[in-house]
Design an enzyme around this catalytic site. Sequence first.
Site, PDB file in Angstrom:
ATOM      1  N   ASP A   1       0.834  -1.197   0.000  1.00 33.67           N
ATOM      2  CA  ASP A   1       0.000   0.000   0.000  1.00 33.67           C
ATOM      3  C   ASP A   1       0.876   1.258   0.000  1.00 33.67           C
ATOM      4  O   ASP A   1       1.882   1.328   0.717  1.00 33.67           O
ATOM      5  CB  ASP A   1      -0.877  -0.030   1.259  1.00 33.67           C
ATOM      6  CG  ASP A   1      -1.896   1.080   1.305  1.00 33.67           C
ATOM      7  OD1 ASP A   1      -2.738   1.142   0.391  1.00 33.67           O
ATOM      8  OD2 ASP A   1      -1.853   1.887   2.253  1.00 33.67           O
TER       9      ASP A   1
ATOM     10  N   GLU B   1       1.572  -0.582  -5.110  1.00 35.07           N
ATOM     11  CA  GLU B   1       0.537   0.401  -5.371  1.00 35.07           C
ATOM     12  C   GLU B   1       1.239   1.757  -5.351  1.00 35.07           C
ATOM     13  O   GLU B   1       1.502   2.323  -4.294  1.00 35.07           O
ATOM     14  CB  GLU B   1      -0.566   0.383  -4.305  1.00 35.07           C
ATOM     15  CG  GLU B   1      -1.690   1.347  -4.665  1.00 35.07           C
ATOM     16  CD  GLU B   1      -2.312   2.055  -3.467  1.00 35.07           C
ATOM     17  OE1 GLU B   1      -3.448   2.546  -3.610  1.00 35.07           O
ATOM     18  OE2 GLU B   1      -1.683   2.153  -2.404  1.00 35.07           O
TER      19      GLU B   1
END
Length: 567
Positions: free
Chosen positions: A225, A287
Amino acid sequence: MTASPTTTLQTTPLHAGAPADAAWWRDAVIYQVYPRSWADGDGDGVGDLAGITARLPHLRALGVDAVWFSPFYVSPQRDAGYDVADYRDIDPLFGDLDDVDAMMARAAELDLKVVVDLVPNHTSVDHAWFQAALAAAPGSPERARYIFREGRGDGSEAPNDWTSVFGGPAWTRVTEADGEPGQWYLHLFDTGQPDLDWTNPQVRAEFESVLRFWLDRGVAGFRVDVAHGLVKAEGLPDYAPREHMLQQNNTADSPYWDQDGVHEIYRDWRRVLDSYTEGPERILCAEAWVRPPERLARYVRPDEMHQAFNFDFLDTRWDAGALREVVETSLRVYDEIGAPSTWVLSNHDVVRHASRFGLPQDGPRPNGIGAEDPQPDAELGLRRARAATTLMLALPGGAYVYQGEELGLPEHTSLPDEYRQDPTFRRTGGEELGRDGCRVPMPWEGDAPGYGFGPSGRTWLPQPPSYGELAVDRQTGVEGSTLELYRRLLSVRRERALGRGSLAHVDGLGEDVVAFVVGESTLVLANLGDATVALPAGAEVLVASGPLADGQVPSDTAVWAALASEG
């Protein structure tokens, strides 16, 4: 008007392809499960690990290679689990570690690899480290794990002008042990998500330990993330623009995105993963909302991550020229470093592409759609979404599929505001609706309460009525359904090894057509124009996103065809 048939294709080679024995992840199709919304096992209205385990055969029948789970760790759920309080345990909302082990065992039986989410940019305020930091004094080792600073002026102003991705300021002032206002801590996201200081060796050691904890439990890798956000520019200089992480911005001048120091972290992580030599190679997927693409490609150099989501592709409007450009640029940039592109059209952070493509294609995609907003054309959106997926799954490299897109699920565009939980909605005062509309629980059975999401019929977000006809049981075995289209696409992709194939652009079919030859003899053609397009003479249709008529490909339709030269 009908375009003339093409008997001899003129092509321009763009990509050489991967060897047949390339690592699994180079062409894997990975399915994203958003745990609270996929399947509820205990009837509380929230998805959980027991529900997930029971529904895993759906993924085997679909034909994907692996499954990625958004966070299921201990969390106060201020940002749907992306505010982690304990990286080594499971939130009771979802189950416990035994449930993880049972899910992993079932996935292995079904030959599905498991990828888990890792959230290294920030923790929850409930994390033991942050609670210790609050109890400790300024300048203490406990505070040094996070980014605490004195305020400007008399201390009452934030240390700089940075704003949160979710809206509002990126700094919050704490109350010290003596009851007086004290230092400020940085949170690029919600106030409940304090940023870690990755210059601190304790932070680096802790996350390497977390990696090993999950690798020892058998995971095949990690989706990372906010992979581009861990390192901040020295001195934390002012930066007036508010950049939306969930949209592609040029990150060259940002003091908190895409700093060069992140790459040292990922080289260390890669060494950890490479030390696990038994079984399939373990992977890292970034990401990273980074531009230009040459900067993004740095994350997948040979000694760093394996994959990085191609958000340029996700953000591309329904336009043939734009699609050709992003595919060709992506393959060129990644080929220069020997990495595959990783294609994606939807995830838990963006408006679903079945709705996105039903909107006018003349502006940026919205962050949520509400009942008072212009509504997508559902029929047009689904037709384009099916064509876009047909194009995507033919492209060389890996691909990610977001839960429910195989059903053609639209965004919930009339979700009442009182149900919204996304911190973006709260922090912007409703100016941005946020991401709840793409996170609505899955429909499994069209006639069951809650469309079969769980035994009680309860759902943590309400489902729109359209989900009933789109439920899994309503589409299974139904010719022409979106579910059967996905199953066929994934089957043919595997049979013809399209993810490892070479790619050549087909020239001369018109500006509204995107066409490639993948491998030796698979034609991929998407018609984005108003005129129908004829397939080459002798081409055998393998799969089409919508009905054809006498070899003619209509508007907003994509086709895979075996060329006549085959055999």
